[in-house]
Design a protein around this motif. Structure first.
Motif, PDB file in Angstrom:
ATOM      1  N   GLU A 162       0.832  -1.219   0.000  1.00  0.00           N
ATOM      2  CA  GLU A 162       0.000   0.000   0.000  1.00  0.00           C
ATOM      3  C   GLU A 162       0.858   1.257   0.000  1.00  0.00           C
ATOM      4  OE1 GLU A 162      -3.289   0.177   0.014  1.00  0.00           O
ATOM      5  OE2 GLU A 162      -3.632   2.276   0.597  1.00  0.00           O
ATOM      6  N   LEU A 163       1.905   1.270   0.832  1.00  0.00           N
ATOM      7  CA  LEU A 163       2.707   2.487   1.013  1.00  0.00           C
ATOM      8  C   LEU A 163       3.934   2.520   0.104  1.00  0.00           C
ATOM      9  CD1 LEU A 163       2.682   2.721   4.929  1.00  0.00           C
ATOM     10  CD2 LEU A 163       1.382   4.143   3.326  1.00  0.00           C
ATOM     11  N   ASN A 164       4.200   1.384  -0.552  1.00  0.00           N
ATOM     12  CA  ASN A 164       5.437   1.265  -1.337  1.00  0.00           C
ATOM     13  C   ASN A 164       6.658   1.556  -0.451  1.00  0.00           C
ATOM     14  OD1 ASN A 164       6.945   0.658  -3.573  1.00  0.00           O
ATOM     15  ND2 ASN A 164       6.809   2.720  -4.458  1.00  0.00           N
ATOM     16  N   ILE A 165       6.647   0.926   0.704  1.00  0.00           N
ATOM     17  CA  ILE A 165       7.745   1.044   1.681  1.00  0.00           C
ATOM     18  C   ILE A 165       8.262  -0.366   1.939  1.00  0.00           C
ATOM     19  CG2 ILE A 165       8.208   1.484   4.144  1.00  0.00           C
ATOM     20  CD1 ILE A 165       6.403   3.912   3.977  1.00  0.00           C
ATOM     21  N   SER A 166       9.548  -0.496   2.188  1.00  0.00           N
ATOM     22  CA  SER A 166      10.149  -1.811   2.423  1.00  0.00           C
ATOM     23  C   SER A 166       9.425  -2.584   3.522  1.00  0.00           C
ATOM     24  CB  SER A 166      11.615  -1.639   2.841  1.00  0.00           C
ATOM     25  OG  SER A 166      12.118  -2.859   3.337  1.00  0.00           O
ATOM     26  N   VAL A 167       9.243  -3.868   3.291  1.00  0.00           N
ATOM     27  CA  VAL A 167       8.659  -4.727   4.334  1.00  0.00           C
ATOM     28  C   VAL A 167       9.518  -4.688   5.600  1.00  0.00           C
ATOM     29  CG1 VAL A 167       7.425  -6.390   2.878  1.00  0.00           C
ATOM     30  CG2 VAL A 167       9.839  -6.770   3.387  1.00  0.00           C
ATOM     31  N   LYS A 168      10.800  -4.402   5.435  1.00  0.00           N
ATOM     32  CA  LYS A 168      11.699  -4.390   6.606  1.00  0.00           C
ATOM     33  C   LYS A 168      11.296  -3.318   7.609  1.00  0.00           C
ATOM     34  CE  LYS A 168      15.963  -5.821   4.264  1.00  0.00           C
ATOM     35  NZ  LYS A 168      16.038  -5.211   2.911  1.00  0.00           N
ATOM     36  N   ASP A 169      10.665  -2.256   7.119  1.00  0.00           N
ATOM     37  CA  ASP A 169      10.358  -1.131   8.002  1.00  0.00           C
ATOM     38  C   ASP A 169       8.933  -1.161   8.556  1.00  0.00           C
ATOM     39  OD1 ASP A 169      12.888   0.001   7.805  1.00  0.00           O
ATOM     40  OD2 ASP A 169      12.402   0.851   5.846  1.00  0.00           O
ATOM     41  N   ILE A 170       8.147  -2.140   8.116  1.00  0.00           N
ATOM     42  CA  ILE A 170       6.756  -2.194   8.581  1.00  0.00           C
ATOM     43  C   ILE A 170       6.679  -3.125   9.799  1.00  0.00           C
ATOM     44  CG2 ILE A 170       4.342  -2.620   7.933  1.00  0.00           C
ATOM     45  CD1 ILE A 170       5.668  -0.581   6.098  1.00  0.00           C
ATOM     46  N   LYS A 171       6.096  -2.623  10.859  1.00  0.00           N
ATOM     47  CA  LYS A 171       5.903  -3.447  12.064  1.00  0.00           C
ATOM     48  C   LYS A 171       4.416  -3.463  12.413  1.00  0.00           C
ATOM     49  CE  LYS A 171      10.340  -4.141  13.048  1.00  0.00           C
ATOM     50  NZ  LYS A 171      10.733  -4.667  11.722  1.00  0.00           N
ATOM     51  N   GLY A 192       8.826   2.336   9.830  1.00  0.00           N
ATOM     52  CA  GLY A 192      10.038   3.045  10.239  1.00  0.00           C
ATOM     53  C   GLY A 192       9.824   3.917  11.464  1.00  0.00           C
ATOM     54  N   GLY A 193       9.010   3.433  12.393  1.00  0.00           N
ATOM     55  CA  GLY A 193       8.757   4.176  13.629  1.00  0.00           C
ATOM     56  C   GLY A 193       7.624   5.189  13.528  1.00  0.00           C
ATOM     57  N   ILE A 194       7.132   5.425  12.315  1.00  0.00           N
ATOM     58  CA  ILE A 194       6.024   6.383  12.135  1.00  0.00           C
ATOM     59  C   ILE A 194       4.707   5.625  12.277  1.00  0.00           C
ATOM     60  CG2 ILE A 194       4.970   8.049  10.539  1.00  0.00           C
ATOM     61  CD1 ILE A 194       7.791   8.005   9.067  1.00  0.00           C
ATOM     62  N   PRO A 195       3.821   6.061  13.171  1.00  0.00           N
ATOM     63  CA  PRO A 195       2.573   5.316  13.367  1.00  0.00           C
ATOM     64  C   PRO A 195       1.795   5.162  12.051  1.00  0.00           C
ATOM     65  CG  PRO A 195       2.818   6.981  15.074  1.00  0.00           C
ATOM     66  CD  PRO A 195       3.922   7.212  14.083  1.00  0.00           C
ATOM     67  N   LEU A 196       1.368   3.950  11.753  1.00  0.00           N
ATOM     68  CA  LEU A 196       0.623   3.714  10.508  1.00  0.00           C
ATOM     69  C   LEU A 196      -0.637   4.553  10.448  1.00  0.00           C
ATOM     70  CD1 LEU A 196       0.657  -0.091   9.654  1.00  0.00           C
ATOM     71  CD2 LEU A 196       2.078   1.754   8.755  1.00  0.00           C
ATOM     72  N   GLU A 197      -1.216   4.804  11.625  1.00  0.00           N
ATOM     73  CA  GLU A 197      -2.476   5.565  11.655  1.00  0.00           C
ATOM     74  C   GLU A 197      -2.291   6.977  11.109  1.00  0.00           C
ATOM     75  OE1 GLU A 197      -3.812   4.960  15.700  1.00  0.00           O
ATOM     76  OE2 GLU A 197      -4.800   3.068  15.146  1.00  0.00           O
ATOM     77  N   THR A 198      -1.036   7.447  11.054  1.00  0.00           N
ATOM     78  CA  THR A 198      -0.795   8.781  10.473  1.00  0.00           C
ATOM     79  C   THR A 198      -0.456   8.692   8.984  1.00  0.00           C
ATOM     80  OG1 THR A 198       1.582   8.819  10.930  1.00  0.00           O
ATOM     81  CG2 THR A 198       0.128   9.604  12.685  1.00  0.00           C
ATOM     82  N   LEU A 199      -0.253   7.493   8.484  1.00  0.00           N
ATOM     83  CA  LEU A 199       0.164   7.318   7.084  1.00  0.00           C
ATOM     84  C   LEU A 199      -0.954   6.791   6.189  1.00  0.00           C
ATOM     85  CD1 LEU A 199       3.692   5.701   7.659  1.00  0.00           C
ATOM     86  CD2 LEU A 199       3.210   8.054   6.981  1.00  0.00           C
ATOM     87  N   ILE A 200      -1.904   6.088   6.803  1.00  0.00           N
ATOM     88  CA  ILE A 200      -2.983   5.470   6.027  1.00  0.00           C
ATOM     89  C   ILE A 200      -4.313   5.927   6.615  1.00  0.00           C
ATOM     90  CG2 ILE A 200      -4.002   3.256   5.287  1.00  0.00           C
ATOM     91  CD1 ILE A 200      -1.282   1.944   5.694  1.00  0.00           C
ATOM     92  N   PRO A 201      -5.213   6.433   5.786  1.00  0.00           N
ATOM     93  CA  PRO A 201      -6.523   6.852   6.311  1.00  0.00           C
ATOM     94  C   PRO A 201      -7.212   5.684   7.032  1.00  0.00           C
ATOM     95  CG  PRO A 201      -6.288   7.437   3.979  1.00  0.00           C
ATOM     96  CD  PRO A 201      -5.110   6.588   4.326  1.00  0.00           C
ATOM     97  N   SER A 202      -7.968   5.996   8.071  1.00  0.00           N
ATOM     98  CA  SER A 202      -8.486   4.928   8.931  1.00  0.00           C
ATOM     99  C   SER A 202      -9.377   3.937   8.174  1.00  0.00           C
ATOM    100  CB  SER A 202      -9.219   5.511  10.134  1.00  0.00           C
ATOM    101  OG  SER A 202     -10.296   6.288   9.703  1.00  0.00           O
ATOM    102  N   GLU A 203     -10.150   4.435   7.214  1.00  0.00           N
ATOM    103  CA  GLU A 203     -11.018   3.498   6.466  1.00  0.00           C
ATOM    104  C   GLU A 203     -10.196   2.510   5.658  1.00  0.00           C
ATOM    105  OE1 GLU A 203     -13.927   5.497   4.069  1.00  0.00           O
ATOM    106  OE2 GLU A 203     -14.777   6.445   5.862  1.00  0.00           O
TER     107      GLU A 203
END
Ligand code: APR
Length: 310
Positions: A162-171, A192-203
């Motif tokens: 979804e984010l086109n970010i390395s799997v290594k950085d997703i927790k 990468g330490g950034i809360p997913l809730e701030t990167l992906i809309p909640s829906e």
């Protein structure tokens, strides 16, 4: 020092894949075990893997057998033996059939490898882990079920795409049972330490969570015959590595609870510390009311399956 020994019980799709991954990672020598009727195919799979060793450069030996004497003194045992649900078979039938398999496997493990740590994959994994725990009489830290590592991996794979970010950085972070009753804690999930809730809309995040819940079914539908095995095997081997290398990883496990999160006497998915002694600690988190309610549902589902155990 002796090389570690890992036995994988059930040489089907998941067991064979886990055996190969464990050998490739040189976690130890691997013994692949299946029923006597499948002895030759089991030996064939193991020999085939061993013949890959010179190409890939791993020293872990792999052998196949139907004789539990060959598993003697295993450090770690991975159980993938069992049957999958077939058309016409009720969920309760499946529980009882796999329970019989777990009982026979557990008695062989306690006979030949009384000091081993056991990882259980066979579904329904919480009830099967409980059966192995009861049958072996092993302490609870040495009988561990797998589901959260797989659910988290699925979630992280979808988020990375979804984010086109390395799997290594997703927790990601899940509690509770496998699939439908999984309790995702998106507020503990990061890129990468950034809360997913701030990167992906909640829906959208909720859609990803929902896809994760039914992730097993998505694979079943695509395969048309059988269920997922690459990612389940990878999940087992990640847990195995944490234990064998005493990595002290924080990973979700299906663990026996004695009061943690308010539950008593059931196996449920919780965050754990995995090291040389198996489950070395269970982390208890503050849950929101919604999360606690979802976890209660998960525990109820486990209890209802346990009610079918003989
Ligand atoms: N002892 C040893 N092996 C057994 C026994 C037994 N008593 N009973 C069955 N098996 C073996 C089967 O012969 C088969 O080779 O277990 C293997 C299961 O392999 P598959 O049918 O390929 O199933 P798989 O896709 O690997 O899934 C195994 O993991 O994800 C869960 O729900 C899934 O419970 C299932 C398990």
């Amino acid at each position: 020092l002796k090389r570690k020994k890992i036995s994988v019980i059930g040489a089907g799709f998941t067991g064979a894949t886990a055996a190969f991954l464990a050998a490739q990672k040189e976690l130890g020598d691997v013994v692949l075990v299946d029923i006597p009727q499948a002895e030759n195919p089991t030996k064939g799979k193991a020999l085939d893997m061993w013949e890959a060793a010179p190409v890939q450069g791993f020293d872990s030996h792999v052998r196949g057998t139907s004789n539990y004497e060959d598993t003697a003194d295993s450090d770690l045992v991975i159980i993938t033996a069992g049957v999958a649900r077939k058309p016409g078979m009720s969920r309760d039938d499946l529980v009882q059939i796999n329970q019989k398999v777990m009982k026979s496997v557990a008695s062989e493990i306690s006979k030949y490898s009384p000091n081993s740590i056991i990882l259980v994959l066979t579904n329904p994994v919480d009830a099967m882990s409980y059966t192995v725990f009861k049958e072996t009489g092993f302490p609870k830290n040495r009988v561990i079920g797998q589901s959260g590592v797989l659910d988290t991996a699925r979630f992280c794979a979808f988020v990375a795409e979804e984010l086109n970010i390395s799997v290594k950085d997703i927790k990601g972070f899940v509690l509770g049972g496998h699939g439908d009753t999984m309790v995702p804690l998106t507020r503990y999930s990061y890129a990468g330490g950034i809360p997913l809730e701030t990167l992906i809309p909640s829906e959208r995040l909720e859609e990803i969570v929902q896809r994760t819940r039914v992730g097993g079914g998505e694979i079943v539908n695509l395969l048309g015959n059988g269920s997922a095995y690459y990612a389940p095997a990878a999940a087992l081997v990640e847990m195995a590595e944490a234990i064998i290398k005493d990595q002290k990883r924080v990973l979700p496990s299906i663990a026996y609870l004695e009061g943690e999160y308010g539950y008593e006497g059931i196996y449920l998915g919780v965050p754990t510390l995995l090291g040389a002694n198996g489950i070395e600690k269970i982390f208890e988190l503050e849950l929101t009311n919604d999360e606690k309610a979802a976890l209660d549902q998960s525990a109820e589902a486990v209890r209802s399956v346990m009610g079918v155990l003989e």
